[in-house]
Design an enzyme around this catalytic site. Structure first.
Site, PDB file in Angstrom:
ATOM      1  N   HIS A 130     -45.665 -25.681 -31.593  1.00 61.78           N
ATOM      2  CA  HIS A 130     -44.420 -25.269 -30.756  1.00 61.78           C
ATOM      3  C   HIS A 130     -44.006 -24.002 -30.712  1.00 61.78           C
ATOM      4  O   HIS A 130     -43.343 -23.650 -29.835  1.00 61.78           O
ATOM      5  CB  HIS A 130     -43.465 -26.524 -30.907  1.00 61.78           C
ATOM      6  CG  HIS A 130     -42.663 -26.244 -31.996  1.00 61.78           C
ATOM      7  ND1 HIS A 130     -42.522 -27.155 -33.389  1.00 61.78           N
ATOM      8  CD2 HIS A 130     -41.449 -25.472 -32.321  1.00 61.78           C
ATOM      9  CE1 HIS A 130     -41.736 -26.684 -34.016  1.00 61.78           C
ATOM     10  NE2 HIS A 130     -41.166 -25.698 -33.338  1.00 61.78           N
ATOM     11  N   ASP A 160     -48.665 -30.828 -34.503  1.00 58.66           N
ATOM     12  CA  ASP A 160     -47.854 -29.632 -34.631  1.00 58.66           C
ATOM     13  C   ASP A 160     -48.155 -28.507 -35.284  1.00 58.66           C
ATOM     14  O   ASP A 160     -47.562 -27.743 -35.984  1.00 58.66           O
ATOM     15  CB  ASP A 160     -46.209 -29.988 -34.672  1.00 58.66           C
ATOM     16  CG  ASP A 160     -45.506 -28.639 -34.223  1.00 58.66           C
ATOM     17  OD1 ASP A 160     -45.807 -28.014 -33.283  1.00 58.66           O
ATOM     18  OD2 ASP A 160     -44.119 -29.234 -34.280  1.00 58.66           O
ATOM     19  N   SER A 238     -39.205 -22.750 -37.955  1.00 61.57           N
ATOM     20  CA  SER A 238     -40.287 -23.411 -37.659  1.00 61.57           C
ATOM     21  C   SER A 238     -41.579 -22.607 -38.002  1.00 61.57           C
ATOM     22  O   SER A 238     -41.549 -21.614 -37.589  1.00 61.57           O
ATOM     23  CB  SER A 238     -40.251 -23.746 -35.993  1.00 61.57           C
ATOM     24  OG  SER A 238     -39.529 -24.920 -35.790  1.00 61.57           O
TER      25      SER A 238
END
Length: 395
Positions: A130, A160, A238
Protein backbone atom coordinates in the site's frame (compact mmCIF):
# COMPACT_ATOMS: atom_id res chain seq x y z
CA UNK A 1 15.30 15.21 7.04
CA UNK A 2 13.19 16.57 9.91
CA UNK A 3 10.20 18.86 9.30
CA UNK A 4 10.79 22.41 10.53
CA UNK A 5 9.12 23.13 13.86
CA UNK A 6 8.76 26.70 15.13
CA UNK A 7 9.20 27.05 18.89
CA UNK A 8 7.43 30.04 20.36
CA UNK A 9 8.46 31.53 23.75
CA UNK A 10 5.71 31.95 26.33
CA UNK A 11 4.28 35.44 26.78
CA UNK A 12 5.71 35.83 30.30
CA UNK A 13 9.21 34.75 29.15
CA UNK A 14 9.07 37.17 26.22
CA UNK A 15 7.87 40.00 28.45
CA UNK A 16 10.63 39.39 31.01
CA UNK A 17 13.20 39.22 28.22
CA UNK A 18 11.95 42.54 26.91
CA UNK A 19 12.18 44.26 30.32
CA UNK A 20 15.68 42.94 30.93
CA UNK A 21 16.79 44.15 27.54
CA UNK A 22 15.42 47.63 28.23
CA UNK A 23 17.09 47.87 31.65
CA UNK A 24 20.45 46.73 30.32
CA UNK A 25 20.06 49.14 27.45
CA UNK A 26 19.54 52.14 29.77
CA UNK A 27 22.46 51.11 31.99
CA UNK A 28 24.96 50.80 29.17
CA UNK A 29 23.65 53.93 27.48
CA UNK A 30 24.19 55.90 30.69
CA UNK A 31 27.66 54.45 31.12
CA UNK A 32 28.51 55.31 27.56
CA UNK A 33 27.34 58.88 28.09
CA UNK A 34 29.51 59.26 31.17
CA UNK A 35 32.54 57.99 29.33
CA UNK A 36 31.76 60.14 26.34
CA UNK A 37 31.72 63.38 28.35
CA UNK A 38 34.85 62.46 30.24
CA UNK A 39 33.26 62.20 33.68
CA UNK A 40 34.84 58.78 34.18
CA UNK A 41 38.28 57.85 33.05
CA UNK A 42 39.16 54.49 31.54
CA UNK A 43 40.56 53.04 34.80
CA UNK A 44 37.32 53.86 36.60
CA UNK A 45 35.24 52.18 33.89
CA UNK A 46 37.39 49.06 34.12
CA UNK A 47 36.94 49.03 37.89
CA UNK A 48 33.16 49.24 37.56
CA UNK A 49 33.08 46.42 35.03
CA UNK A 50 35.36 44.24 37.18
CA UNK A 51 33.15 44.82 40.21
CA UNK A 52 30.05 43.90 38.15
CA UNK A 53 31.73 40.70 36.93
CA UNK A 54 32.83 39.74 40.44
CA UNK A 55 29.29 40.12 41.75
CA UNK A 56 27.71 38.15 38.84
CA UNK A 57 26.45 34.65 39.76
CA UNK A 58 28.80 31.86 38.74
CA UNK A 59 27.54 29.38 36.13
CA UNK A 60 25.98 26.28 37.63
CA UNK A 61 28.08 23.15 37.59
CA UNK A 62 26.95 20.28 35.38
CA UNK A 63 26.17 17.15 37.34
CA UNK A 64 28.17 14.13 36.13
CA UNK A 65 25.96 11.78 34.10
CA UNK A 66 27.56 8.55 35.11
CA UNK A 67 27.16 5.33 33.19
CA UNK A 68 24.06 4.61 31.12
CA UNK A 69 22.10 1.73 32.57
CA UNK A 70 22.36 -1.64 30.77
CA UNK A 71 18.89 -1.37 29.21
CA UNK A 72 19.68 2.05 27.73
CA UNK A 73 22.98 0.78 26.35
CA UNK A 74 21.23 -2.19 24.79
CA UNK A 75 18.58 -0.03 23.11
CA UNK A 76 21.17 2.41 21.77
CA UNK A 77 23.32 -0.42 20.43
CA UNK A 78 20.31 -2.08 18.81
CA UNK A 79 19.28 1.12 17.05
CA UNK A 80 22.78 1.93 15.85
CA UNK A 81 23.13 -1.56 14.38
CA UNK A 82 19.70 -1.68 12.76
CA UNK A 83 19.04 1.86 11.54
CA UNK A 84 21.52 1.59 8.65
CA UNK A 85 19.26 -1.10 7.19
CA UNK A 86 16.12 1.06 7.38
CA UNK A 87 15.11 3.45 4.59
CA UNK A 88 12.62 6.26 4.06
CA UNK A 89 10.44 5.98 0.94
CA UNK A 90 8.93 8.96 -0.90
CA UNK A 91 6.50 8.23 -3.71
CA UNK A 92 5.13 10.47 -6.44
CA UNK A 93 2.41 10.11 -9.02
CA UNK A 94 1.35 11.98 -12.13
CA UNK A 95 -1.49 14.46 -12.31
CA UNK A 96 -2.61 15.80 -15.66
CA UNK A 97 -3.16 19.55 -15.72
CA UNK A 98 -4.95 21.29 -18.56
CA UNK A 99 -2.82 23.95 -20.28
CA UNK A 100 -5.06 25.91 -22.58
CA UNK A 101 -7.90 24.46 -24.63
CA UNK A 102 -6.13 21.60 -26.39
CA UNK A 103 -3.08 20.79 -24.26
CA UNK A 104 -2.53 18.93 -21.01
CA UNK A 105 0.68 18.55 -19.03
CA UNK A 106 1.72 15.68 -16.78
CA UNK A 107 2.85 17.06 -13.42
CA UNK A 108 4.62 14.92 -10.83
CA UNK A 109 3.13 15.39 -7.35
CA UNK A 110 3.88 13.73 -3.99
CA UNK A 111 1.80 10.62 -3.35
CA UNK A 112 2.95 9.61 0.12
CA UNK A 113 5.74 8.42 2.37
CA UNK A 114 6.61 5.18 4.04
CA UNK A 115 9.43 3.06 5.36
CA UNK A 116 11.30 -0.03 4.24
CA UNK A 117 14.39 -2.11 4.92
CA UNK A 118 17.20 -3.78 3.00
CA UNK A 119 16.57 -7.48 2.48
CA UNK A 120 19.94 -8.41 1.00
CA UNK A 121 23.22 -6.92 -0.20
CA UNK A 122 21.92 -6.81 -3.79
CA UNK A 123 19.86 -3.69 -3.00
CA UNK A 124 16.39 -5.26 -2.60
CA UNK A 125 14.16 -3.16 -0.35
CA UNK A 126 11.01 -4.59 1.25
CA UNK A 127 8.02 -2.41 2.11
CA UNK A 128 4.22 -2.54 2.15
CA UNK A 129 2.31 -2.83 -1.09
CA UNK A 130 0.00 0.00 0.00
CA UNK A 131 3.03 2.34 0.29
CA UNK A 132 3.75 2.08 -3.46
CA UNK A 133 0.33 1.09 -4.79
CA UNK A 134 -0.45 4.28 -6.73
CA UNK A 135 3.12 5.47 -7.27
CA UNK A 136 4.65 6.37 -10.62
CA UNK A 137 8.05 6.78 -9.00
CA UNK A 138 9.66 5.83 -5.68
CA UNK A 139 12.65 7.51 -4.09
CA UNK A 140 14.69 5.77 -1.39
CA UNK A 141 16.43 7.87 1.28
CA UNK A 142 19.11 6.03 3.27
CA UNK A 143 20.11 6.69 6.87
CA UNK A 144 22.95 8.96 5.68
CA UNK A 145 20.41 11.01 3.67
CA UNK A 146 21.74 9.84 0.30
CA UNK A 147 18.93 9.37 -2.21
CA UNK A 148 18.34 6.77 -4.92
CA UNK A 149 15.56 6.11 -7.39
CA UNK A 150 14.00 2.67 -7.00
CA UNK A 151 12.54 0.21 -9.47
CA UNK A 152 9.61 -2.03 -8.61
CA UNK A 153 10.54 -5.72 -8.71
CA UNK A 154 7.18 -7.27 -7.80
CA UNK A 155 4.29 -7.11 -5.36
CA UNK A 156 2.16 -9.47 -3.30
CA UNK A 157 -1.03 -7.50 -2.61
CA UNK A 158 -2.61 -10.45 -0.75
CA UNK A 159 -0.02 -9.99 2.01
CA UNK A 160 0.61 -6.25 1.53
CA UNK A 161 4.22 -6.81 0.48
CA UNK A 162 6.25 -5.04 -2.21
CA UNK A 163 9.87 -5.51 -3.25
CA UNK A 164 11.87 -2.60 -4.70
CA UNK A 165 15.47 -2.43 -5.83
CA UNK A 166 18.08 0.32 -5.96
CA UNK A 167 21.52 0.47 -7.56
CA UNK A 168 24.05 1.72 -5.03
CA UNK A 169 26.95 2.52 -7.37
CA UNK A 170 29.38 0.12 -5.75
CA UNK A 171 28.17 0.62 -2.18
CA UNK A 172 27.06 -2.49 -0.32
CA UNK A 173 23.87 -2.10 1.73
CA UNK A 174 23.50 -3.63 5.17
CA UNK A 175 20.69 -6.20 5.11
CA UNK A 176 18.52 -6.34 8.20
CA UNK A 177 19.09 -9.32 10.49
CA UNK A 178 16.32 -11.92 10.07
CA UNK A 179 14.46 -13.56 12.93
CA UNK A 180 11.44 -15.85 13.06
CA UNK A 181 7.84 -15.19 14.03
CA UNK A 182 6.66 -18.73 14.74
CA UNK A 183 8.14 -18.83 18.26
CA UNK A 184 7.23 -15.36 19.52
CA UNK A 185 5.66 -14.85 22.95
CA UNK A 186 3.23 -12.21 24.19
CA UNK A 187 5.15 -9.81 26.42
CA UNK A 188 8.41 -9.82 24.45
CA UNK A 189 10.02 -6.43 23.96
CA UNK A 190 9.86 -5.03 20.43
CA UNK A 191 11.37 -2.04 18.63
CA UNK A 192 9.97 -0.21 15.59
CA UNK A 193 12.07 1.99 13.33
CA UNK A 194 10.48 4.11 10.63
CA UNK A 195 9.42 7.45 9.24
CA UNK A 196 6.29 8.56 11.15
CA UNK A 197 4.90 11.87 9.85
CA UNK A 198 8.16 12.44 7.94
CA UNK A 199 10.44 12.17 11.00
CA UNK A 200 12.85 9.64 9.56
CA UNK A 201 14.91 7.16 11.62
CA UNK A 202 12.45 7.30 14.52
CA UNK A 203 12.70 4.57 17.16
CA UNK A 204 9.73 3.51 19.29
CA UNK A 205 9.52 0.65 21.75
CA UNK A 206 6.87 -1.58 23.23
CA UNK A 207 5.90 -5.20 23.68
CA UNK A 208 4.10 -7.89 21.74
CA UNK A 209 0.49 -7.37 22.85
CA UNK A 210 -1.03 -10.27 20.94
CA UNK A 211 -0.32 -13.03 18.43
CA UNK A 212 -2.35 -14.83 15.80
CA UNK A 213 -4.28 -11.70 14.83
CA UNK A 214 -5.88 -11.32 11.41
CA UNK A 215 -6.20 -8.25 9.21
CA UNK A 216 -7.56 -7.84 5.68
CA UNK A 217 -5.32 -6.97 2.78
CA UNK A 218 -6.39 -4.53 0.07
CA UNK A 219 -7.49 -7.51 -2.03
CA UNK A 220 -9.88 -8.68 0.68
CA UNK A 221 -7.79 -11.71 1.55
CA UNK A 222 -6.95 -12.18 5.22
CA UNK A 223 -3.37 -11.87 6.44
CA UNK A 224 -3.01 -14.47 9.18
CA UNK A 225 -0.74 -14.72 12.24
CA UNK A 226 -0.29 -10.95 12.39
CA UNK A 227 1.66 -9.54 15.35
CA UNK A 228 -0.08 -6.97 17.57
CA UNK A 229 2.10 -4.43 19.39
CA UNK A 230 1.72 -1.32 21.52
CA UNK A 231 4.91 0.25 20.11
CA UNK A 232 3.89 3.59 18.60
CA UNK A 233 3.13 3.12 14.90
CA UNK A 234 1.91 6.13 12.92
CA UNK A 235 1.37 7.11 9.28
CA UNK A 236 4.78 6.83 7.64
CA UNK A 237 5.80 3.79 9.69
CA UNK A 238 4.22 1.46 7.14
CA UNK A 239 6.79 -0.90 5.67
CA UNK A 240 9.28 -0.38 8.48
CA UNK A 241 10.73 -3.21 10.56
CA UNK A 242 9.50 -4.54 13.88
CA UNK A 243 12.51 -5.96 15.70
CA UNK A 244 12.95 -8.27 18.67
CA UNK A 245 15.35 -7.53 21.53
CA UNK A 246 18.19 -9.12 19.54
CA UNK A 247 17.66 -6.60 16.72
CA UNK A 248 16.25 -9.25 14.37
CA UNK A 249 13.34 -8.64 12.00
CA UNK A 250 10.17 -10.32 13.28
CA UNK A 251 7.56 -8.34 11.35
CA UNK A 252 6.77 -5.42 9.05
CA UNK A 253 4.66 -2.61 10.51
CA UNK A 254 1.52 -2.43 8.41
CA UNK A 255 -1.63 -1.14 10.09
CA UNK A 256 -3.08 0.52 13.17
CA UNK A 257 -6.47 0.70 14.84
CA UNK A 258 -7.13 4.32 15.76
CA UNK A 259 -10.11 6.69 15.74
CA UNK A 260 -7.73 9.65 15.21
CA UNK A 261 -5.47 8.17 12.52
CA UNK A 262 -2.41 8.22 14.79
CA UNK A 263 -1.08 5.71 17.29
CA UNK A 264 -3.55 4.50 19.90
CA UNK A 265 -1.40 1.62 21.12
CA UNK A 266 -2.81 -0.98 18.74
CA UNK A 267 -0.54 -1.67 15.79
CA UNK A 268 -0.13 -4.69 13.53
CA UNK A 269 2.87 -6.17 11.74
CA UNK A 270 2.97 -8.80 8.98
CA UNK A 271 5.00 -11.70 10.41
CA UNK A 272 8.50 -12.28 9.05
CA UNK A 273 7.74 -15.93 8.23
CA UNK A 274 5.13 -14.69 5.73
CA UNK A 275 7.52 -12.06 4.36
CA UNK A 276 10.25 -14.67 3.98
CA UNK A 277 8.08 -16.91 1.78
CA UNK A 278 7.08 -14.09 -0.56
CA UNK A 279 10.35 -12.18 -0.83
CA UNK A 280 12.46 -15.30 -1.29
CA UNK A 281 10.41 -16.11 -4.39
CA UNK A 282 10.56 -12.57 -5.75
CA UNK A 283 14.33 -12.12 -5.50
CA UNK A 284 14.74 -15.40 -7.40
CA UNK A 285 12.64 -13.99 -10.21
CA UNK A 286 9.49 -15.94 -9.42
CA UNK A 287 6.14 -14.21 -9.15
CA UNK A 288 4.39 -14.83 -5.81
CA UNK A 289 1.13 -16.60 -6.55
CA UNK A 290 -1.56 -18.37 -4.58
CA UNK A 291 -3.52 -21.23 -6.11
CA UNK A 292 -7.17 -20.63 -6.90
CA UNK A 293 -10.16 -22.91 -7.23
CA UNK A 294 -11.31 -21.51 -10.55
CA UNK A 295 -14.49 -19.88 -9.29
CA UNK A 296 -15.61 -16.63 -7.71
CA UNK A 297 -16.85 -16.54 -4.13
CA UNK A 298 -18.90 -14.00 -2.20
CA UNK A 299 -16.53 -11.98 -0.01
CA UNK A 300 -19.25 -10.46 2.20
CA UNK A 301 -18.94 -12.90 5.10
CA UNK A 302 -21.20 -10.76 7.31
CA UNK A 303 -24.09 -10.96 4.82
CA UNK A 304 -23.71 -14.74 4.53
CA UNK A 305 -23.40 -15.27 8.28
CA UNK A 306 -26.43 -13.07 9.01
CA UNK A 307 -28.44 -15.32 6.73
CA UNK A 308 -27.48 -18.28 8.89
CA UNK A 309 -25.21 -19.81 6.26
CA UNK A 310 -21.93 -21.38 7.37
CA UNK A 311 -19.32 -21.81 4.67
CA UNK A 312 -18.22 -20.02 1.49
CA UNK A 313 -20.89 -19.16 -1.06
CA UNK A 314 -20.09 -19.53 -4.77
CA UNK A 315 -20.73 -16.31 -6.67
CA UNK A 316 -19.92 -17.42 -10.21
CA UNK A 317 -18.18 -20.18 -12.17
CA UNK A 318 -16.39 -18.78 -15.26
CA UNK A 319 -17.16 -20.59 -18.51
CA UNK A 320 -13.45 -21.33 -19.10
CA UNK A 321 -12.96 -22.86 -15.65
CA UNK A 322 -12.46 -26.63 -15.32
CA UNK A 323 -15.12 -26.47 -12.60
CA UNK A 324 -17.74 -25.41 -15.14
CA UNK A 325 -18.42 -29.10 -15.97
CA UNK A 326 -19.15 -30.02 -12.34
CA UNK A 327 -22.70 -28.63 -12.33
CA UNK A 328 -21.98 -26.19 -9.50
CA UNK A 329 -24.80 -23.83 -8.58
CA UNK A 330 -23.83 -20.23 -7.70
CA UNK A 331 -25.99 -18.16 -5.40
CA UNK A 332 -28.88 -16.38 -7.11
CA UNK A 333 -31.83 -14.23 -6.22
CA UNK A 334 -35.18 -16.04 -6.31
CA UNK A 335 -38.22 -13.81 -5.86
CA UNK A 336 -37.67 -11.88 -2.62
CA UNK A 337 -35.13 -14.33 -1.27
CA UNK A 338 -31.78 -15.87 -2.12
CA UNK A 339 -30.98 -19.40 -3.23
CA UNK A 340 -27.51 -19.87 -1.75
CA UNK A 341 -26.71 -22.69 -4.16
CA UNK A 342 -23.62 -24.80 -3.44
CA UNK A 343 -21.76 -23.76 -0.30
CA UNK A 344 -18.15 -24.85 0.28
CA UNK A 345 -17.94 -26.29 3.80
CA UNK A 346 -14.59 -28.17 3.74
CA UNK A 347 -11.41 -28.64 1.70
CA UNK A 348 -9.53 -31.92 2.13
CA UNK A 349 -11.46 -32.46 5.34
CA UNK A 350 -10.53 -29.04 6.79
CA UNK A 351 -13.61 -27.17 7.99
CA UNK A 352 -14.47 -23.91 6.25
CA UNK A 353 -16.80 -21.35 7.83
CA UNK A 354 -15.88 -18.21 5.90
CA UNK A 355 -13.63 -16.89 3.14
CA UNK A 356 -10.80 -16.37 5.63
CA UNK A 357 -10.71 -20.10 6.32
CA UNK A 358 -10.74 -20.91 2.58
CA UNK A 359 -7.91 -18.52 1.69
CA UNK A 360 -5.79 -19.65 4.64
CA UNK A 361 -6.15 -23.32 3.67
CA UNK A 362 -5.33 -22.60 0.02
CA UNK A 363 -1.99 -21.10 1.15
CA UNK A 364 -0.93 -24.62 2.12
CA UNK A 365 -1.19 -25.81 -1.49
CA UNK A 366 0.33 -25.08 -4.88
CA UNK A 367 -1.16 -24.76 -8.35
CA UNK A 368 -1.63 -28.24 -9.80
CA UNK A 369 -2.47 -29.92 -6.49
CA UNK A 370 -5.67 -31.98 -6.41
CA UNK A 371 -8.01 -31.39 -3.48
CA UNK A 372 -11.44 -32.55 -2.38
CA UNK A 373 -14.16 -29.96 -1.92
CA UNK A 374 -17.16 -30.74 0.27
CA UNK A 375 -20.25 -28.85 -0.91
CA UNK A 376 -23.63 -28.40 0.74
CA UNK A 377 -26.77 -27.64 -1.28
CA UNK A 378 -29.75 -27.11 0.95
CA UNK A 379 -29.46 -30.11 3.32
CA UNK A 380 -27.50 -32.43 1.04
CA UNK A 381 -23.71 -32.67 0.97
CA UNK A 382 -21.42 -34.08 -1.70
CA UNK A 383 -17.69 -34.18 -2.40
CA UNK A 384 -15.91 -33.33 -5.66
CA UNK A 385 -12.24 -33.51 -6.61
CA UNK A 386 -10.72 -30.47 -8.30
CA UNK A 387 -7.27 -29.41 -9.44
CA UNK A 388 -6.03 -26.07 -8.12
CA UNK A 389 -5.09 -23.50 -10.74
CA UNK A 390 -2.60 -20.67 -11.09
CA UNK A 391 -4.41 -17.29 -11.11
CA UNK A 392 -3.32 -16.51 -14.68
CA UNK A 393 -4.96 -19.71 -15.93
CA UNK A 394 -8.34 -17.94 -15.95
CA UNK A 395 -7.20 -14.65 -17.51
Amino acid sequence: MLPTTRIRPTASFAARSGRLSVLHGFAFAALGALVGIGVLGLPAVRSILATHAANAPAPRAVEPRGELDPEEKHTIDLFERANRSVVHINTTTLRYVRRGVFATEAVEVPEGTGSGFFWDDAGHVVTNFHVVRNAERAEIVLADQSTYEATLVDVDPDHDIAVLKIELDGRVPEPIALGASRDLRVGQKVFAIGNPFGFDQTLTTGIISGLGREIRSLTGRPIRNVIQTDAAINPGNSGGPLLDSAGRLIGMNTAIVSPSGSSAGIGFAVPVDTIQRTVSEVVRGRRPTRPVLGLQVLLNDALVANAGVRGVVIGDVPADSPLAKLDLRPARRVGHGIDWGDVIVALDGKKIEDTGDLFAILEEYAAGDRVKLRLRREQQEREVEVRLLAPEALR
